[in-house]
Design an enzyme around this catalytic site. Structure first.
Site, PDB file in Angstrom:
ATOM      1  CD  GLU A   7       9.932  -8.985   0.345  1.00  0.00           C
ATOM      2  OE1 GLU A   7       9.799  -9.894   1.161  1.00  0.00           O
ATOM      3  OE2 GLU A   7      10.643  -9.062  -0.644  1.00  0.00           O
ATOM      4  CB  CYS A  41       7.484  -9.970   2.954  1.00  0.00           C
ATOM      5  SG  CYS A  41       6.623 -10.545   1.487  1.00  0.00           S
TER       6      CYS A  41
END
Length: 173
Positions: A7, A41
């Site tokens: 990520e 994110c």
């Protein structure tokens, strides 16, 4: 091979065009910045606002943010809860403290945090005129959003592209 999930950091931005709807843009900023305590994110953490609509939009964002309820995750009336752990709390609060002590910005809302029962960080809105200000450039991964006003679209695009982060972006017209 072991299963690996990668990520990347976000430092994502919202670019508001002068034609943007104030209410829709304010909702996008608040939800983008503060859902999941800003710990995703794709969280919006830098907002570029044209000076022509900045007063109305910033007022709306601040007023709506004041209504956010924080508390236990088992109470579904709460929009926000604690950040994930002590290290995250320390990192996020250090950015807030940096902003509090800087002459290059103003905290419009929030700036408070408490770790007496959980790691709670109030949704924090920062306004700066420096598009290279620390909270515009570094990944915070928490409920902190920094606003920056611009004069024209080209200026905003140049500012938005001036960071090594940026997983996602949103343009409101």
């Amino acid at each position: 091979y072991p299963r690996i999930v990668g990520e990347t950091g976000g430092k994502d931005f919202i670019f508001c065009h002068p034609t943007a709807d104030i209410d829709a843009s304010a909702t996008a900023i608040i939800r983008g910045a503060f859902e999941f305590q800003g710990q995703k994110c794709s969280a919006a953490s830098r907002i570029y606002i044209p000076k022509s609509i900045s007063e109305n939009l910033i007022d709306k964002v601040v007023e709506e943010t004041k209504t956010i309820k924080m508390g236990s995750p088992i109470d579904f009336n709460n929009f926000m809860t604690a950040v994930i752990h002590k290290d995250a709390f320390k990192r996020i609060s250090s950015y807030i403290d940096y902003a509090k002590n800087s002459d290059e910005c103003k905290i419009l809302h929030g700036g408070n945090y408490d770790d007496t029962v959980g790691y709670f960080v109030e949704p924090t809105i920062i306004l700066t005129t420096n598009h290279q200000f620390k909270t515009m450039q570094e990944e915070i991964f928490g409920p902190v959003v920094t606003l920056n006003k611009f004069d024209n679209d080209n200026e905003a695009i140049e500012m938005a592209n001036n960071t090594s982060y940026g997983l996602a972006s949103i343009i409101w017209t």
